[in-house]
Motif scaffolding. Structure first.
Motif, PDB file in Angstrom:
ATOM      1  N   LEU A 145     102.351 -70.626 -32.327  1.00  0.00           N
ATOM      2  CA  LEU A 145     101.910 -71.074 -31.010  1.00  0.00           C
ATOM      3  C   LEU A 145     100.394 -71.167 -30.954  1.00  0.00           C
ATOM      4  CD1 LEU A 145     104.366 -69.040 -28.717  1.00  0.00           C
ATOM      5  CD2 LEU A 145     104.409 -71.507 -29.199  1.00  0.00           C
ATOM      6  N   ARG A 146      99.739 -70.168 -31.549  1.00  0.00           N
ATOM      7  CA  ARG A 146      98.263 -70.174 -31.496  1.00  0.00           C
ATOM      8  C   ARG A 146      97.729 -71.377 -32.266  1.00  0.00           C
ATOM      9  NH1 ARG A 146      97.779 -65.460 -32.840  1.00  0.00           N
ATOM     10  NH2 ARG A 146      97.330 -65.649 -35.079  1.00  0.00           N
ATOM     11  N   ASN A 147      98.250 -71.676 -33.405  1.00  0.00           N
ATOM     12  CA  ASN A 147      97.785 -72.827 -34.183  1.00  0.00           C
ATOM     13  C   ASN A 147      98.238 -74.159 -33.549  1.00  0.00           C
ATOM     14  OD1 ASN A 147      96.431 -72.026 -36.962  1.00  0.00           O
ATOM     15  ND2 ASN A 147      97.992 -70.485 -36.531  1.00  0.00           N
ATOM     16  N   TRP A 148      99.429 -74.150 -32.909  1.00  0.00           N
ATOM     17  CA  TRP A 148      99.873 -75.352 -32.216  1.00  0.00           C
ATOM     18  C   TRP A 148      98.926 -75.693 -31.078  1.00  0.00           C
ATOM     19  CZ3 TRP A 148     101.716 -79.766 -32.154  1.00  0.00           C
ATOM     20  CH2 TRP A 148     102.210 -80.392 -31.014  1.00  0.00           C
ATOM     21  N   GLY A 149      98.418 -74.695 -30.384  1.00  0.00           N
ATOM     22  CA  GLY A 149      97.439 -74.953 -29.325  1.00  0.00           C
ATOM     23  C   GLY A 149      96.182 -75.580 -29.880  1.00  0.00           C
ATOM     24  N   ILE A 150      95.724 -75.089 -31.026  1.00  0.00           N
ATOM     25  CA  ILE A 150      94.512 -75.645 -31.645  1.00  0.00           C
ATOM     26  C   ILE A 150      94.786 -77.079 -32.117  1.00  0.00           C
ATOM     27  CG2 ILE A 150      92.884 -75.364 -33.550  1.00  0.00           C
ATOM     28  CD1 ILE A 150      93.432 -72.339 -33.383  1.00  0.00           C
ATOM     29  N   ALA A 151      95.987 -77.272 -32.689  1.00  0.00           N
ATOM     30  CA  ALA A 151      96.331 -78.624 -33.192  1.00  0.00           C
ATOM     31  C   ALA A 151      96.413 -79.636 -32.043  1.00  0.00           C
ATOM     32  CB  ALA A 151      97.665 -78.556 -33.950  1.00  0.00           C
ATOM     33  N   LYS A 152      96.969 -79.244 -30.880  1.00  0.00           N
ATOM     34  CA  LYS A 152      97.055 -80.163 -29.740  1.00  0.00           C
ATOM     35  C   LYS A 152      95.675 -80.611 -29.287  1.00  0.00           C
ATOM     36  CE  LYS A 152      99.728 -77.656 -27.109  1.00  0.00           C
ATOM     37  NZ  LYS A 152     100.531 -77.251 -25.928  1.00  0.00           N
ATOM     38  N   LYS A 153      94.716 -79.675 -29.316  1.00  0.00           N
ATOM     39  CA  LYS A 153      93.348 -80.055 -28.923  1.00  0.00           C
ATOM     40  C   LYS A 153      92.777 -81.087 -29.890  1.00  0.00           C
ATOM     41  CE  LYS A 153      92.233 -75.685 -26.637  1.00  0.00           C
ATOM     42  NZ  LYS A 153      91.376 -74.499 -26.664  1.00  0.00           N
ATOM     43  N   LYS A 154      93.027 -80.878 -31.154  1.00  0.00           N
ATOM     44  CA  LYS A 154      92.521 -81.830 -32.141  1.00  0.00           C
ATOM     45  C   LYS A 154      93.191 -83.190 -31.981  1.00  0.00           C
ATOM     46  CE  LYS A 154      91.162 -78.602 -35.774  1.00  0.00           C
ATOM     47  NZ  LYS A 154      91.358 -78.180 -37.179  1.00  0.00           N
ATOM     48  N   ILE A 155      94.507 -83.176 -31.690  1.00  0.00           N
ATOM     49  CA  ILE A 155      95.234 -84.450 -31.512  1.00  0.00           C
ATOM     50  C   ILE A 155      94.670 -85.204 -30.299  1.00  0.00           C
ATOM     51  CG2 ILE A 155      97.476 -85.438 -30.886  1.00  0.00           C
ATOM     52  CD1 ILE A 155      98.744 -83.163 -32.548  1.00  0.00           C
ATOM     53  N   ARG A 156      94.438 -84.517 -29.210  1.00  0.00           N
ATOM     54  CA  ARG A 156      93.880 -85.194 -28.020  1.00  0.00           C
ATOM     55  C   ARG A 156      92.517 -85.785 -28.326  1.00  0.00           C
ATOM     56  NH1 ARG A 156      95.366 -80.286 -25.311  1.00  0.00           N
ATOM     57  NH2 ARG A 156      97.392 -80.494 -24.236  1.00  0.00           N
ATOM     58  N   ARG A 157      91.709 -84.986 -29.033  1.00  0.00           N
ATOM     59  CA  ARG A 157      90.361 -85.471 -29.311  1.00  0.00           C
ATOM     60  C   ARG A 157      90.401 -86.689 -30.249  1.00  0.00           C
ATOM     61  NH1 ARG A 157      88.436 -80.648 -29.950  1.00  0.00           N
ATOM     62  NH2 ARG A 157      88.712 -80.643 -32.209  1.00  0.00           N
ATOM     63  N   ARG A 158      91.329 -86.700 -31.215  1.00  0.00           N
ATOM     64  CA  ARG A 158      91.358 -87.772 -32.205  1.00  0.00           C
ATOM     65  C   ARG A 158      92.039 -89.031 -31.646  1.00  0.00           C
ATOM     66  NH1 ARG A 158      94.542 -85.710 -35.878  1.00  0.00           N
ATOM     67  NH2 ARG A 158      92.942 -84.285 -36.577  1.00  0.00           N
ATOM     68  N   ILE A 159      93.144 -88.848 -30.895  1.00  0.00           N
ATOM     69  CA  ILE A 159      93.939 -90.007 -30.466  1.00  0.00           C
ATOM     70  C   ILE A 159      93.483 -90.492 -29.066  1.00  0.00           C
ATOM     71  CG2 ILE A 159      96.254 -90.809 -29.890  1.00  0.00           C
ATOM     72  CD1 ILE A 159      97.283 -88.866 -32.028  1.00  0.00           C
ATOM     73  N   LEU A 160      93.433 -89.596 -28.107  1.00  0.00           N
ATOM     74  CA  LEU A 160      93.130 -90.002 -26.754  1.00  0.00           C
ATOM     75  C   LEU A 160      91.656 -90.292 -26.574  1.00  0.00           C
ATOM     76  CD1 LEU A 160      95.412 -87.515 -24.773  1.00  0.00           C
ATOM     77  CD2 LEU A 160      95.890 -89.900 -25.363  1.00  0.00           C
ATOM     78  N   TRP A 161      90.831 -89.429 -27.154  1.00  0.00           N
ATOM     79  CA  TRP A 161      89.388 -89.621 -26.889  1.00  0.00           C
ATOM     80  C   TRP A 161      88.674 -90.282 -28.038  1.00  0.00           C
ATOM     81  CZ3 TRP A 161      89.439 -83.753 -25.544  1.00  0.00           C
ATOM     82  CH2 TRP A 161      90.134 -83.593 -24.336  1.00  0.00           C
ATOM     83  N   ARG A 162      89.428 -90.593 -29.151  1.00  0.00           N
ATOM     84  CA  ARG A 162      88.867 -91.282 -30.301  1.00  0.00           C
ATOM     85  C   ARG A 162      87.666 -90.543 -30.891  1.00  0.00           C
ATOM     86  NH1 ARG A 162      92.833 -94.765 -31.753  1.00  0.00           N
ATOM     87  NH2 ARG A 162      93.635 -95.933 -29.924  1.00  0.00           N
ATOM     88  N   LYS A 163      87.767 -89.325 -30.976  1.00  0.00           N
ATOM     89  CA  LYS A 163      86.681 -88.521 -31.554  1.00  0.00           C
ATOM     90  C   LYS A 163      87.216 -87.840 -32.821  1.00  0.00           C
ATOM     91  CE  LYS A 163      84.343 -87.533 -27.193  1.00  0.00           C
ATOM     92  NZ  LYS A 163      83.894 -86.472 -26.300  1.00  0.00           N
ATOM     93  N   GLY A 164      86.269 -87.464 -33.661  1.00  0.00           N
ATOM     94  CA  GLY A 164      86.646 -86.710 -34.895  1.00  0.00           C
ATOM     95  C   GLY A 164      87.188 -87.668 -35.841  1.00  0.00           C
TER      96      GLY A 164
END
Length: 505
Positions: free
Chosen positions: A486-505
Motif C-alpha cells: 500500500l505504501r509503495n502503491w501510494g508513491i506509484a500513483k503519485k508518479k503515474i499522475r505526474r507522468r500521465i496527467l501532468w506530463r511531467k517526469g
C-alpha cells in the motif's frame, strides 16, 4: 580464693556479730530460729593433713640442670663398617680402603700396562656410623625414667588424697510468727581442698613437684633420649665408668640414682581427719541464725526495692553516731577542764583530755581532707564531663555538616538520576521503534522471498507453517507486506499522475 580468705572473713564475721549484739527487735526471731530444727542440722567434713618431705624435692631440683647438661654433651662412639664392592661402584677411596687392599692382594687379578695406574677388581669401602646408645647415655636415660616414676607416684598419691576432701552442711528452719510463716533450708556441699596456711604450703610444694615432672618429661622427649629408649634398659647396679666418675654432670646423674634408689619412706604423710556435728553447737547455731536473718534482709531489700531508702537511713545513722561521739567527747573535755580549773584533776585525766582533743582535731582534719579530696574528684569529673560535652558538641556539629553535605549529594544524585532515567527512557523508546522497523523490514523481505519462490516454482524448504507460532508469524509477514504494498502503491500513483496527467517526469 586467696590465702588470707579465712582470716578476712573471720574478721568480718566478728564485726558483723558485734554490730548485731544489741537487743534489737529481731532478738525474739533469732531465738526462735536457734530453738527450731535441731534434728535436721548436720555438718560433716572430711579433710587430710598432708606433709611433704622437701629434701627429695630439693635434691631432684638440684640435679635437673646436670641432667640437661649431660644430655647436651651428645656422647657417642663411631662404628666403622666396610663392604667389598666392585671397583666400578666405588666413588670414594679412603686410607682404610688402601690399607685393606695392601693386606689383600687377591683383589688385584691383572697387572696394568706400562705407564697405567694399578686398578684392583674390588675394593673394601668403609663407612663410619655414629651410635649414641653408649653406656653412659643409657644410664642417663634409666635415671631419668626412675626419677620420673619416683615423682609421678608421689604426686598422684598426694593429689588423690587431697581430692577426697569434702564437706557437707545442711539444716532446715520453719518458723511461724504472728506476721506469717518462714521456711529456710540450706544444703551446701563442696570438694575444696582448703585454704589454711598448711594447705597453702602443700599447694606450693605440689606446684614445685609438678614443675619437676614437666622438666623430666621434656628431657625424656629430647632426640638423644628417644634414641636411647630403643636400646636395652640398663639394670642396676650401675658400673662406674670413667665418665660416670670424672665428668661433673654424669657424676651427678649417678649420685641422683644412688639417692633415689636408697630413699626410704613415701616422702610424704597423709592424715585423714573427720568432723561430724549434729545438732549444731551454740556458736554455729547462732551464726546459722544470722545467715537466715541476712537472707531475709536481702529478700526484703531487693524484693521490695528498699536500696535507696536503706542507704539514706544508713547515712543518717552514721551522722547521728558521729554527733553522739562529738557530744560525749565535748562533755568529757568540759569535765576535764573543770577539774583542771578546780585543781582536782589527776595527771592521767589531763593526758586523756589532751589525747581526746588531739583525736578530735585529727578526726576533723581527716574529714576536711576527705571533703577536699571528694571536691577535687568532683571538680576533675566535672572537667572531664565538660571536655566530653565539648567533644560531643564538636562531633555533633561535624555530623550536622556531614548530614547537610550528604543531603545535598542525595538531592544531586536524585536529579541526576531523574535526568539519566529520562534519557534512558527516550533511548529505549527510540530503540524500540528501530527494532519494530527492522522487524517490519525483515517480514517484508521474508514475504517477498516466499512470493518469489512461489512465482518461479522453486521448491520451498521443509518448514511446517501450520503450527500456531509459524502461522501467526506468516500472517504478520503478510500484513507487513500488505502495508509495504500500500505504501509503495501510494508513491506509484503519485508518479503515474505526474507522468500521465501532468506530463511531467
Amino acid at each position: 580464693m586467696s590465702d588470707n580468705y579465712m582470716d578476712r572473713y573471720y574478721r568480718a564475721s566478728k564485726k558483723f556479730a558485734a554490730e548485731l549484739s544489741d537487743n534489737g527487735s529481731e532478738q525474739k526471731f533469732r531465738r526462735a530460729i536457734m530453738n527450731n530444727g535441731a534434728d535436721r542440722e548436720r555438718l560433716s567434713t572430711v579433710y587430710f593433713d598432708v606433709t611433704i618431705d622437701e629434701n627429695w624435692v630439693k635434691r631432684i631440683e638440684t640435679a635437673l640442670p646436670h641432667l640437661e647438661a649431660a644430655i647436651r654433651e651428645d656422647r657417642q662412639f663411631i662404628k666403622s663398617e666396610g663392604t667389598i664392592s666392585p671397583i666400578e661402584r666405588v666413588r670414594k677411596v679412603s686410607r682404610s680402603s688402601v690399607e685393606h687392599l695392601a693386606r689383600h692382594s687377591e683383589m688385584i687379578t691383572h697387572l696394568p700396562s706400562e705407564g697405567d695406574d694399578l686398578v684392583p677388581d674390588k675394593l673394601k669401602v668403609f663407612e663410619n656410623e655414629s651410635n649414641f646408645a653408649v653406656y653412659e647415655n643409657r644410664v642417663l636415660y634409666m635415671v631419668l625414667c626412675y626419677a620420673r616414676d619416683f615423682v609421678d607416684y608421689r604426686f598422684v598419691q598426694i593429689e588423690k588424697a587431697r581430692k577426697q576432701s569434702h564437706s557437707e552442711l545442711s539444716f532446715q528452719k520453719t518458723i511461724k510468727t504472728e506476721e506469717g510463716g518462714v521456711t529456710f533450708e540450706v544444703k551446701y556441699s563442696d570438694g575444696l581442698v582448703g585454704v589454711s596456711e598448711q594447705e597453702a604450703e602443700v599447694t606450693a610444694m605440689l606446684a614445685r613437684i609438678e614443675t619437676i615432672a614437666g622438666e623430666l618429661a621434656v628431657l625424656l622427649s629430647m632426640p638423644l633420649m628417644k634414641e636411647c629408649a630403643l636400646a636395652p634398659m640398663v639394670t642396676p647396679p650401675i658400673t662406674r665408668t670413667n665418665v660416670l666418675r670424672m665428668d661433673t654432670h654424669f657424676r651427678e646423674v649417678a649420685e641422683l640414682f644412688d639417692y633415689l634408689s636408697s630413699y626410704s619412706g613415701d616422702g610424704y604423710t597423709i592424715e585423714r581427719k573427720e568432723n561430724d556435728i549434729g545438732p549444731f553447737t551454740a556458736g554455729l547455731e547462732r551464726e546459722a541464725a544470722e545467715l537466715m536473718l541476712y537472707t531475709s534482709f536481702l529478700n526484703r531489700k531487693y524484693g521490695r526495692g528498699m536500696t535507696e531508702e536503706l542507704e539514706q537511713s544508713y547515712q543518717e545513722e552514721e551522722r547521728r553516731r558521729r554527733e553522739q561521739e562529738n557530744r560525749e567527747r565535748d562533755r568529757y573535755l568540759q569535765e576535764a577542764l573543770a577539774k583542771l580549773q578546780g585543781g582536782s584533776a589527776t595527771s592521767q585525766e589531763c593526758i586523756d583530755a589532751v589525747a581526746a582533743e588531739i583525736a578530735r582535731r585529727e578526726e576533723c582534719e581527716k574529714e576536711l581532707r576527705d571533703a577536699q579530696e571528694e571536691a577535687a574528684k568532683l571538680r576533675e569529673q566535672m572537667g572531664h564531663s565538660e571536655n566530653t560535652l565539648r567533644q560531643m558538641q564538636t562531633k555533633n556539629e561535624q555530623r550536622e555538616a556531614e548530614a547537610i553535605v550528604l543531603k545535598n549529594r542525595i538531592a544531586d544524585e536524585r536529579r541526576n538520576g531523574r535526568d539519566t532515567a529520562s534519557d534512558l527512557m527516550r533511548k529505549n523508546d527510540r530503540l524500540i521503534e528501530e527494532l519494530e522497523a527492522e522487524r517490519e523490514r525483515a517480514r517484508i523481505l521474508e514475504a517477498r522471498v516466499i512470493g518469489m519462490l512461489e512465482q518461479y516454482g522453486v521448491k520451498k524448504p521443509d518448514v511446517d507453517m501450520t503450527e500456531r507460532e509459524q502461522f501467526l508469524e506468516l500472517e504478520r509477514e503478510q500484513e507487513a507486506f500488505d502495508r509495504y504494498l500500500l505504501r509503495n502503491w501510494g508513491i506509484a500513483k503519485k508518479k503515474i499522475r505526474r507522468r500521465i496527467l501532468w506530463r511531467k517526469g
